[in-house]
Design a protein around this motif. Structure first.
Motif, mmCIF file in Angstrom:
data_model
loop_
_atom_site.group_PDB
_atom_site.id
_atom_site.type_symbol
_atom_site.label_atom_id
_atom_site.label_comp_id
_atom_site.label_asym_id
_atom_site.label_seq_id
_atom_site.Cartn_x
_atom_site.Cartn_y
_atom_site.Cartn_z
ATOM 1 N N GLN A 139 0.798 -1.228 0.000
ATOM 2 C CA GLN A 139 0.000 0.000 0.000
ATOM 3 C C GLN A 139 0.835 1.285 0.000
ATOM 4 O OE1 GLN A 139 -3.600 -1.768 2.667
ATOM 5 N NE2 GLN A 139 -3.927 0.213 1.693
ATOM 6 N N ASP A 197 -2.806 -4.990 -3.532
ATOM 7 C CA ASP A 197 -2.738 -3.701 -2.845
ATOM 8 C C ASP A 197 -1.295 -3.222 -2.757
ATOM 9 O OD1 ASP A 197 -5.448 -3.572 -2.665
ATOM 10 O OD2 ASP A 197 -5.551 -3.612 -0.472
ATOM 11 N N ASN A 232 -1.569 2.866 -2.615
ATOM 12 C CA ASN A 232 -2.684 3.644 -2.057
ATOM 13 C C ASN A 232 -2.712 3.618 -0.534
ATOM 14 O OD1 ASN A 232 -4.687 5.527 -2.360
ATOM 15 N ND2 ASN A 232 -6.318 4.039 -2.681
ATOM 16 N N ARG A 233 -2.965 4.779 0.021
ATOM 17 C CA ARG A 233 -3.027 5.086 1.451
ATOM 18 C C ARG A 233 -1.644 5.339 2.052
ATOM 19 N NH1 ARG A 233 -8.288 3.746 3.172
ATOM 20 N NH2 ARG A 233 -9.592 4.111 1.338
ATOM 21 N N HIS A 291 -7.301 -1.945 -4.121
ATOM 22 C CA HIS A 291 -6.725 -0.612 -4.291
ATOM 23 C C HIS A 291 -6.054 -0.457 -5.655
ATOM 24 C CE1 HIS A 291 -7.433 1.306 -0.393
ATOM 25 N NE2 HIS A 291 -7.268 0.104 0.147
ATOM 26 N N LYS A 309 -9.037 9.848 0.981
ATOM 27 C CA LYS A 309 -7.837 9.295 1.605
ATOM 28 C C LYS A 309 -6.868 8.661 0.611
ATOM 29 C CE LYS A 309 -10.086 8.400 6.066
ATOM 30 N NZ LYS A 309 -10.399 7.359 7.087
ATOM 31 N N ASP A 310 -7.171 8.742 -0.680
ATOM 32 C CA ASP A 310 -6.294 8.156 -1.677
ATOM 33 C C ASP A 310 -4.951 8.881 -1.753
ATOM 34 O OD1 ASP A 310 -8.192 6.304 -2.382
ATOM 35 O OD2 ASP A 310 -8.855 7.340 -4.188
ATOM 36 N N THR A 311 -3.917 8.131 -2.094
ATOM 37 C CA THR A 311 -2.601 8.723 -2.370
ATOM 38 C C THR A 311 -2.175 8.314 -3.779
ATOM 39 O OG1 THR A 311 -1.488 6.828 -1.337
ATOM 40 C CG2 THR A 311 -1.945 8.730 0.062
ATOM 41 N N VAL A 316 0.245 -0.303 6.547
ATOM 42 C CA VAL A 316 -0.146 1.094 6.347
ATOM 43 C C VAL A 316 -0.925 1.647 7.544
ATOM 44 C CG1 VAL A 316 -2.410 0.746 5.238
ATOM 45 C CG2 VAL A 316 -0.944 2.671 4.528
ATOM 46 N N TRP A 317 -1.398 0.768 8.414
ATOM 47 C CA TRP A 317 -2.145 1.186 9.608
ATOM 48 C C TRP A 317 -1.260 1.188 10.858
ATOM 49 C CZ3 TRP A 317 -5.850 3.203 7.183
ATOM 50 C CH2 TRP A 317 -6.456 2.571 6.089
#
Length: 266
Positions: free
Chosen positions: A10, A37, A40-41, A66, A83-85, A246-247
């Protein structure tokens, strides 16, 4: 040669390079299986996508939700989410090449010698491996072909909720996509429940984690997507590699032959 599988990156490029360094990964002799994934994020989606696409045949990639979202924005007219990157990819001078590379990736990969399959969200128990691979190839051909814009325009949605052999067109493509990239909880007849994202113990009534239903075969399944599991399925046949990098969790890489897992705290 060593094959490694890695969970949801991500866009966490620095953590990706760190965990690859820890296993002394070398593209000249090793392969990296990526469970979807890619982007993204996270903070470095563009760097991540460039690096993985640059690995060539040393990367074995399946698409996650994603990754498909990026393609839906680029090709299907959808707008990025708050919240997309993804903007750095869409604005990059090489974005066309990166989008084209992403379109060539698979929804699932089957290694018969190792008796394993990799798909981002998993493989539903209602399909044997041969049927799963056939369904994946069907949608992959659409993503790569002249109907890609139509597919990405209509990709989103929860209907139909269940597989039926008689499905055709976009309904058929959408349910296949949802099984491979969005599935967590499922009913015995194959109906998906796509709203709940909590851990396995929080299954809605009538549903269970997809990996708790008996399968028609003993093929091992490598998957990502479900960070709340923290990689725990309770069954060695089902290998969860999304440990929530990512979290603030960890990025996990696994040696496909020895099963050894290395974690990089995020």
């Amino acid at each position: 040669m060593t094959d490694y599988a890695i969970g949801d990156i991500q866009g966490c490029y620095d953590r990706l390079r760190e965990v690859l360094h820890r296993v002394a990964f070398s593209p000249s002799r090793d392969r990296l299986w990526v469970a979807g994934d890619l982007i993204n994020r996270g903070p470095s989606s563009l760097e991540t996508l460039r690096y993985l696409s640059g690995l060539g045949s040393s990367a074995v990639v399946v698409l996650g939700n994603h990754d498909l979202h990026l393609l839906a924005v680029a090709l299907g007219g959808h707008q990025p989410r708050k919240k997309d990157t993804l903007s750095e990819i869409l604005d990059a001078p090489d974005h066309n090449q990166l989008i084209d590379w992403l379109r060539q990736q698979n929804l699932c990969v089957h290694d018969s010698d190792r008796n394993l399959v990799m798909a981002h969200a998993g493989v539903p128990h209602i399909w044997g491996i041969e049927q799963a691979v056939a369904c994946a190839r069907e949608v992959e051909a659409v993503i790569r072909g002249e109907h890609a814009e139509e597919y990405f325009t209509q990709m989103y949605g929860n209907e139909p909720p269940c597989w039926d052999d008689s499905l055709s067109g976009m309904d058929r493509w959408r349910i296949i996509t949802n099984y491979f990239t969005r599935m967590r909880f499922i009913a015995e007849n194959g109906t998906l429940e796509l709203a709940t994202k909590e851990a396995a113990a929080h299954a809605p009534g009538g549903f269970a984690p997809w990996f708790e239903f008996p399968r028609r075969d003993d093929t091992r399944v490598i998957f990502g997507h479900w960070a709340a599991l923290e990689g725990q399925t309770g069954d060695d046949q089902f290998i969860g590699l999304d440990t929530g990098c990512v979290w603030g969790g960890a990025l996990t890489i696994m040696n496909l032959d020895t099963g050894e897992k290395i974690h990089c705290d995020c």
